[in-house]
Design an enzyme around this catalytic site. Sequence first.
Site, PDB file in Angstrom:
ATOM      1  N   ASP A 162       0.436  -0.498   0.392  1.00  0.00           N
ATOM      2  CA  ASP A 162       0.314  -0.313   0.031  1.00  0.00           C
ATOM      3  C   ASP A 162       1.005   1.285   0.611  1.00  0.00           C
ATOM      4  OD1 ASP A 162      -2.408   1.602   0.437  1.00  0.00           O
ATOM      5  OD2 ASP A 162      -1.905   1.749   1.760  1.00  0.00           O
ATOM      6  N   ASN A 184      -2.604 -11.638  -3.987  1.00  0.00           N
ATOM      7  CA  ASN A 184      -2.963 -12.551  -4.055  1.00  0.00           C
ATOM      8  C   ASN A 184      -1.325 -13.092  -3.027  1.00  0.00           C
ATOM      9  OD1 ASN A 184      -5.536 -12.877  -5.890  1.00  0.00           O
ATOM     10  ND2 ASN A 184      -4.192 -11.942  -7.488  1.00  0.00           N
ATOM     11  N   LYS A 186       1.598 -15.505  -3.078  1.00  0.00           N
ATOM     12  CA  LYS A 186       1.446 -16.615  -3.437  1.00  0.00           C
ATOM     13  C   LYS A 186       2.732 -17.617  -3.218  1.00  0.00           C
ATOM     14  CE  LYS A 186       0.116 -14.354  -8.295  1.00  0.00           C
ATOM     15  NZ  LYS A 186      -0.396 -15.862  -8.651  1.00  0.00           N
ATOM     16  N   ARG A 207     -10.659  10.413 -11.645  1.00  0.00           N
ATOM     17  CA  ARG A 207     -10.485  11.252 -10.208  1.00  0.00           C
ATOM     18  C   ARG A 207     -10.344   9.979 -10.073  1.00  0.00           C
ATOM     19  NH1 ARG A 207     -14.909  12.416  -6.370  1.00  0.00           N
ATOM     20  NH2 ARG A 207     -13.305  11.766  -4.869  1.00  0.00           N
ATOM     21  N   LYS A 208      -9.280   8.313 -10.223  1.00  0.00           N
ATOM     22  CA  LYS A 208      -9.483   7.084 -10.325  1.00  0.00           C
ATOM     23  C   LYS A 208      -8.512   6.618 -11.132  1.00  0.00           C
ATOM     24  CE  LYS A 208     -14.143   5.781 -11.009  1.00  0.00           C
ATOM     25  NZ  LYS A 208     -15.320   5.048 -10.928  1.00  0.00           N
TER      26      LYS A 208
END
Length: 241
Positions: A162, A184, A186, A207-208
């Site tokens: 993050d 994920n 792994k 805005r994304k």
Amino acid sequence: MFPACAVRLRALHILRAPRGGVLPPAGERRAAQKLFSSEKVIHKDRSLPNSSWNSDLKLMFDQFMKKCEDGSWEHLPSYGSRSSQIVQYFKEVFLETKLRKDEQMLSQARLFTRSYEDGLGFEYVMFHNEQEKRTVCFCQGGPYLQGPPGFLHGGSIATIIDETASMTAIIAGGIVMTVNLNINYKRPIPLCSVVVINCQVDKIEGRKLFISCDVRSIDEKTLYSDATSLFIKLDPNKSLT
Ligand SMILES: CCCCCCCC(=O)SCCNC(=O)CCNC(=O)[C@H](O)C(C)(C)COP(=O)(O)OP(=O)(O)OC[C@H]1O[C@@H](n2cnc3c(N)ncnc32)[C@H](O)[C@@H]1OP(=O)(O)O
């Protein structure tokens, strides 16, 4: 409350006291000032090598610092408490007045990933390539980040993903927040090993900001995790709360 914390609060109170009209004794004021000036250490760049870094992390740091020489890559400094202009702007525009005025709380706030002592938590350094809209993070996860014995906790992996994805999104889009993160897992990541987190901007729609990441061993042979995340550029006209 920790004793150190109480000392800080007392010192803060002393330094603020003149506003209340009564000036504390000079000796007390000097001690309080000394305590706060010694805290400049909080603003030291934590992305530079320290004695807890293993040889792999130092090697990757040296290799990428060399890549910075021609300007294609940029080293991203990192501080215990974020103090950049973007953070000041965030506080001014998005932090409720009530929270903004809580100076005691704000003065104690630390960036989560930089809140451990050297070597115990996240030791990491990031580099950004503007042309490729890509950020790499080399991270050595310390013993306080354990999940299964000998391996990193999944939450600590999510945290550093993050953090790297956020930097990538902030550089591309300004003030953003994570609204979605899919990971994920792994292969488990051995404690104290060095991994490389590679994040890139896939697309920007209004805005994304869509960011994808993978986490690999530094020889790139092992894929530990991959992730996609969505960041939203904050709207200064909307309250966060
Ligand atoms: C300055 C330093 C920042 C550092 C950041 C570091 C990274 C972090 O740790 S962030 C902390 C964790 N994240 C959070 O707490 C965020 C919580 N979420 C929020 O507060 C709000 O969702 C916020 C403010 C981000 C966006 O709210 P708001 O401005 O009202 O946007 P909103 O209108 O709901 O959504 C905008 C668009 O995104 C879409 N969207 C929102 N959330 C999601 C989601 N989870 N999945 C898919 N799409 C979504 C909406 O559908 C909307 O799409 P469209 O425009 O097509 O209709």
